[in-house]
Design a protein around this motif. Structure first.
Motif, PDB file in Angstrom:
ATOM      1  N   ALA A   8      -0.903   8.619  11.421  1.00  0.00           N
ATOM      2  CA  ALA A   8      -1.581   7.602  12.252  1.00  0.00           C
ATOM      3  C   ALA A   8      -2.097   6.485  11.360  1.00  0.00           C
ATOM      4  N   GLY A  28      -8.028  -5.187   2.081  1.00  0.00           N
ATOM      5  CA  GLY A  28      -8.517  -6.565   1.975  1.00  0.00           C
ATOM      6  C   GLY A  28     -10.018  -6.629   1.797  1.00  0.00           C
ATOM      7  N   ASN A  79      -6.170  -7.874   5.119  1.00  0.00           N
ATOM      8  CA  ASN A  79      -5.208  -8.981   5.057  1.00  0.00           C
ATOM      9  C   ASN A  79      -3.999  -8.515   5.860  1.00  0.00           C
ATOM     10  N   THR A 120      -4.889  17.436  11.560  1.00  0.00           N
ATOM     11  CA  THR A 120      -3.731  18.270  11.924  1.00  0.00           C
ATOM     12  C   THR A 120      -2.717  18.260  10.784  1.00  0.00           C
ATOM     13  N   ILE A 132      -2.681   6.280  -3.823  1.00  0.00           N
ATOM     14  CA  ILE A 132      -4.069   6.710  -3.620  1.00  0.00           C
ATOM     15  C   ILE A 132      -4.157   8.088  -2.951  1.00  0.00           C
ATOM     16  N   GLY A 180      -5.717  10.662   0.787  1.00  0.00           N
ATOM     17  CA  GLY A 180      -4.892  11.529   1.632  1.00  0.00           C
ATOM     18  C   GLY A 180      -3.412  11.222   1.592  1.00  0.00           C
ATOM     19  N   LEU A 192       4.893  13.842   2.028  1.00  0.00           N
ATOM     20  CA  LEU A 192       5.475  14.586   3.157  1.00  0.00           C
ATOM     21  C   LEU A 192       6.738  13.915   3.700  1.00  0.00           C
ATOM     22  N   ALA A 208      -2.673   2.300  -7.350  1.00  0.00           N
ATOM     23  CA  ALA A 208      -1.577   1.437  -6.873  1.00  0.00           C
ATOM     24  C   ALA A 208      -1.761   1.129  -5.386  1.00  0.00           C
ATOM     25  N   GLU A 209      -1.589  -0.139  -5.033  1.00  0.00           N
ATOM     26  CA  GLU A 209      -1.782  -0.499  -3.630  1.00  0.00           C
ATOM     27  C   GLU A 209      -0.605  -0.044  -2.769  1.00  0.00           C
ATOM     28  N   VAL A 210       0.548   0.085  -3.364  1.00  0.00           N
ATOM     29  CA  VAL A 210       1.726   0.534  -2.612  1.00  0.00           C
ATOM     30  C   VAL A 210       2.603   1.447  -3.472  1.00  0.00           C
ATOM     31  N   GLU A 222       5.663   2.375   4.850  1.00  0.00           N
ATOM     32  CA  GLU A 222       5.756   2.465   3.395  1.00  0.00           C
ATOM     33  C   GLU A 222       6.606   3.644   2.925  1.00  0.00           C
ATOM     34  N   GLY A 280      -0.567  -9.287   2.455  1.00  0.00           N
ATOM     35  CA  GLY A 280      -0.369  -9.042   3.882  1.00  0.00           C
ATOM     36  C   GLY A 280       1.048  -8.638   4.239  1.00  0.00           C
ATOM     37  N   TYR A 281       1.943  -8.664   3.257  1.00  0.00           N
ATOM     38  CA  TYR A 281       3.357  -8.358   3.528  1.00  0.00           C
ATOM     39  C   TYR A 281       3.585  -6.886   3.849  1.00  0.00           C
TER      40      TYR A 281
HETATM   41  P1  FDA Z   1      -0.376   4.499   5.792  1.00  0.00           P
HETATM   42  O1  FDA Z   1      -0.683   4.958   4.421  1.00  0.00           O
HETATM   43  O2  FDA Z   1      -1.153   3.374   6.375  1.00  0.00           O
HETATM   44  O3  FDA Z   1      -0.505   5.716   6.805  1.00  0.00           O
HETATM   45  C1  FDA Z   1       0.009   6.981   6.544  1.00  0.00           C
HETATM   46  C2  FDA Z   1      -0.780   7.991   7.348  1.00  0.00           C
HETATM   47  O4  FDA Z   1      -0.171   9.263   7.178  1.00  0.00           O
HETATM   48  C3  FDA Z   1      -2.217   8.117   6.879  1.00  0.00           C
HETATM   49  O5  FDA Z   1      -3.092   8.027   7.986  1.00  0.00           O
HETATM   50  C4  FDA Z   1      -2.271   9.500   6.215  1.00  0.00           C
HETATM   51  O6  FDA Z   1      -3.514  10.152   6.405  1.00  0.00           O
HETATM   52  C5  FDA Z   1      -1.156  10.235   6.931  1.00  0.00           C
HETATM   53  N1  FDA Z   1      -0.574  11.312   6.141  1.00  0.00           N
HETATM   54  C6  FDA Z   1      -0.136  11.267   4.860  1.00  0.00           C
HETATM   55  N2  FDA Z   1       0.320  12.460   4.487  1.00  0.00           N
HETATM   56  C7  FDA Z   1       0.166  13.291   5.542  1.00  0.00           C
HETATM   57  C8  FDA Z   1       0.453  14.673   5.743  1.00  0.00           C
HETATM   58  N3  FDA Z   1       0.990  15.437   4.769  1.00  0.00           N
HETATM   59  N4  FDA Z   1       0.157  15.220   6.959  1.00  0.00           N
HETATM   60  C9  FDA Z   1      -0.387  14.453   7.936  1.00  0.00           C
HETATM   61  N5  FDA Z   1      -0.682  13.147   7.800  1.00  0.00           N
HETATM   62  C10 FDA Z   1      -0.397  12.574   6.600  1.00  0.00           C
HETATM   63  N6  FDA Z   1      -1.365  -4.184   2.628  1.00  0.00           N
HETATM   64  C11 FDA Z   1      -1.485  -5.412   3.204  1.00  0.00           C
HETATM   65  O7  FDA Z   1      -0.514  -5.900   3.768  1.00  0.00           O
HETATM   66  N7  FDA Z   1      -2.672  -6.088   3.170  1.00  0.00           N
HETATM   67  C12 FDA Z   1      -3.792  -5.567   2.563  1.00  0.00           C
HETATM   68  O8  FDA Z   1      -4.884  -6.173   2.603  1.00  0.00           O
HETATM   69  C13 FDA Z   1      -3.670  -4.302   1.911  1.00  0.00           C
HETATM   70  N8  FDA Z   1      -4.721  -3.774   1.240  1.00  0.00           N
HETATM   71  C14 FDA Z   1      -4.611  -2.525   0.689  1.00  0.00           C
HETATM   72  C15 FDA Z   1      -5.712  -1.987  -0.006  1.00  0.00           C
HETATM   73  C16 FDA Z   1      -5.616  -0.728  -0.585  1.00  0.00           C
HETATM   74  C17 FDA Z   1      -6.779  -0.179  -1.348  1.00  0.00           C
HETATM   75  C18 FDA Z   1      -4.409   0.016  -0.434  1.00  0.00           C
HETATM   76  C19 FDA Z   1      -4.283   1.382  -1.009  1.00  0.00           C
HETATM   77  C20 FDA Z   1      -3.328  -0.520   0.235  1.00  0.00           C
HETATM   78  C21 FDA Z   1      -3.412  -1.798   0.792  1.00  0.00           C
HETATM   79  N9  FDA Z   1      -2.315  -2.372   1.454  1.00  0.00           N
HETATM   80  C22 FDA Z   1      -2.442  -3.621   2.006  1.00  0.00           C
HETATM   81  C23 FDA Z   1      -1.056  -1.629   1.643  1.00  0.00           C
HETATM   82  C24 FDA Z   1      -1.051  -1.024   3.070  1.00  0.00           C
HETATM   83  O9  FDA Z   1      -2.266  -0.335   3.271  1.00  0.00           O
HETATM   84  C25 FDA Z   1       0.106  -0.056   3.256  1.00  0.00           C
HETATM   85  O10 FDA Z   1       1.316  -0.645   2.842  1.00  0.00           O
HETATM   86  C26 FDA Z   1       0.212   0.353   4.730  1.00  0.00           C
HETATM   87  O11 FDA Z   1      -0.979   1.007   5.120  1.00  0.00           O
HETATM   88  C27 FDA Z   1       1.393   1.274   4.943  1.00  0.00           C
HETATM   89  O12 FDA Z   1       1.379   1.699   6.290  1.00  0.00           O
HETATM   90  P2  FDA Z   1       1.981   3.128   6.680  1.00  0.00           P
HETATM   91  O13 FDA Z   1       1.614   3.327   8.109  1.00  0.00           O
HETATM   92  O14 FDA Z   1       3.383   3.226   6.279  1.00  0.00           O
HETATM   93  O15 FDA Z   1       1.179   4.161   5.765  1.00  0.00           O
END
Ligand code: FDA
Length: 387
Positions: A10, A42, A47, A125, A163, A167, A171, A330-332, A360, A370-371
C-alpha cells in the motif's frame, strides 16, 4: 476468501492501482500505515510530480518501456487529481511540485480514492506463500491468523530495497523470480557517495553550486560535503549514473570561467594570493582544503599557463568514490523486475496472465525531483485500469 484483485504493497503505486482496479480489490501491507514513504517524502511536503516529466528522465535497461504509461497518465493528470481534492501546492524549483501543507494530504487523498473505489486495505499483514493454478492463492498472516486469499489478478507493488528501516524488502523480486520473471540487478540510487579515509570530513557542511557528472550525464545543482563524503542534489542525481570504481567529475564553478577570474585578478590584484582570490568565488573552507597544492607566490608572479591549468582542475575535479551510503539512505533502488517480462501498456507479465508489477519494484528509476512518484502513479494507473 476470493477477490478479483490482490495488491501487495500500500505504497504510492499500490494505492493508485487500487483506486482504479474496479470491484473486489484488496490491498495488503506489512506496515501499520499506508504510504509511509509518501508521508516522509520531500521533507514532509511530498514532491509529488514534476512539470517537466519526460521519459528521458528515467533510467531503465529499456529506455522506451516507461513511455506508454507516462504518456497515458501524465503529471497533468495527477496535478488535476491533487487540485480536485483541494490540496494546495507550489513549484519549488526545476518543475518540482510540493504540497503547501503536508505530505499526509497526498496519503489521505489516495485513501479517499481507494475508499471511493471500495477497495479494502489490510495493514500489519504479511505474505507467507503464493501458489498459482489459474488463480493466485496467497497465504496471508493478519492479527496472528493465517488465511489463504485467492485472486484472479495479483499486483506486485512492494517497491525496492531502499531504506529497510522503513520496511523495504525484496518481496517483489522474490515473487517475480518464483514466476520466472527476470531481474536487473538492483542497486542503490539517488544516494550520497563515501570516500576513503573520510577525506572530506573537515569540509562537512560546506555546500556550493556545482555541475556533477557521472556515466555521461551531468547535473547543475548544489553539492554538499558530508562527514563521510558527498551529497546534495547534484551528487544524488549523478549517483544513479555512476559505475562503481569510476571517477565522477565536479565542476566547482559551472557558471563562471575561473581562468577568466584568475587572469583578470592577476592584472587587478597582483599582490594578492591565489587563495584570497579564489575565496571570493568558492567557499573559504574548500579553498583552504585545496590550497596546499597551489603556488604560494603573489598572483602577478604565477605564469598564465599555471593559472589556466589550475582553473581547468577546478572545473574538472576528478574524484573516485569508495562507494555509496547504500540502501540505508538511498532514495530509490535502481534495477528491479526486468521490463522485458512486462507489457508496457498494462504492466502485466507477458508469460503469466493476471500477474502485474508496478512502481519502484520495476526496472524504471526516475531522477530526483518528483519523477519516482510520477512513475508510481503512471504505472499504478496503467495496471489498475487494465484489470
Ligand atoms: P513504496 O515503497 O512507496 O511502497 C511499497 C509498500 O510495500 C510499502 O508500503 C511497504 O511497507 C510495503 N512492503 C514492502 N515489503 C513488504 C512485504 N514484504 N510485505 C508487505 N508489504 C511490504 N520520490 C519522489 O518522486 N518525490 C519525493 O519527494 C521523494 N522523496 C523520497 C524521500 C525518501 C526519504 C525516500 C526513501 C524516497 C523518496 N522518493 C521520492 C521515492 C519514492 O518514495 C518511491 O519511489 C515511491 O514511494 C515508490 O512507490 P512504490 O509504491 O513502488 O513503493
Amino acid at each position: 476468501m476470493h477477490v478479483n484483485t490482490l495488491i501487495l504493497g500500500a505504497g504510492a503505486a499500490g494505492m493508485m492501482a487500487a483506486a482504479h482496479a474496479g470491484r473486489s480489490t484488496l490491498v495488503i501491507d506489512h506496515a501499520k500505515a499506508p504510504g509511509e514513504k509518501i508521508r516522509i517524502s520531500g521533507g514532509g511536503r511530498c514532491n509529488f510530480t514534476n512539470l517537466g516529466c519526460a521519459p528521458d528522465r528515467f533510467i531503465s535497461r529499456n529506455p522506451h518501456f516507461a513511455k506508454s504509461a507516462l504518456a497515458r497518465y501524465t503529471q497533468h493528470d495527477f496535478i488535476a487529481l491533487v487540485a480536485a481534492h483541494g490540496i494546495a501546492y507550489h513549484e519549488k524549483t526545476l518543475g518540482q511540485l510540493f504540497c503547501d501543507g503536508s505530505a499526509r494530504q497526498i496519503v489521505q487523498m489516495l485513501r479517499d480514492e481507494m475508499a471511493a473505489a471500495h477497495a479494502d486495505l489490510w495493514l500489519d499483514t504479511t505474505v507467507e506463500e503464493i501458489r498459482h493454478d489459474g488463480a493466485f492463492q496467497v497465504a496471508l498472516t493478519r492479527e496472528g491468523r493465517t488465511q489463504v486469499v485467492t485472486a484472479t489478478h495479483l499486483v506486485l507493488a512492494t517497491g525496492g530495497k531502499s531504506i529497510p528501516a522503513m520496511g523495504a524488502t525484496d518481496l517483489a523480486y522474490r515473487i517475480a523470480a518464483q514466476f520466472g520473471l527476470g531481474l536487473v540487478t538492483p542497486r542503490p540510487g539517488l544516494v550520497p557517495f563515501t570516500f576513503a579515509n573520510d577525506r572530506f570530513r573537515p569540509l562537512a557542511g560546506t555546500a556550493l553550486p556545482t555541475r556533477a557528472a557521472a556515466g555521461g550525464h551531468s547535473f547543475d545543482e548544489a553539492t554538499l560535503f558530508t562527514h563521510r563524503g558527498l551529497s546534495g542534489p547534484a551528487i544524488l542525481q549523478a549517483s544513479s549514473y555512476w559505475i562503481e570504481g569510476e571517477a565522477i567529475t565536479l565542476d566547482l564553478s559551472p557558471e563562471k570561467s575561473l581562468a577568466e577570474v584568475l587572469l583578470a585578478a592577476k592584472r587587478s590584484d597582483g599582490r594578492k594570493s591565489l587563495s584570497t582570490i579564489l575565496s571570493r568565488h568558492l567557499p573559504a573552507r574548500l579553498v583552504q582544503h585545496l590550497s596546499p597544492d597551489w603556488p604560494t607566490d603573489p598572483m602577478a608572479a604565477i605564469p598564465d599557463a599555471t593559472l589556466r591549468d589550475l582553473a581547468q582542475t577546478l572545473h574538472h575535479w576528478q574524484l573516485t568514490p569508495a562507494g555509496t551510503e547504500g540502501y540505508r539512505t538511498a532514495e530509490v533502488t535502481l534495477g528491479g523486475i526486468d521490463t522485458a517480462a512486462l507489457d508496457a501498456r498494462t504492466m502485466e507479465a507477458k508469460a503469466v496472465p493476471g500477474l502485474f508489477a508496478i512502481g519502484e519494484a520495476v526496472d524504471v528509476t526516475g531522477w530526483l525531483g518528483g519523477y519516482n512518484f510520477q512513475w508510481a502513479w503512471s504505472s499504478g494507473w496503467a495496471a489498475g485500469t487494465a484489470i
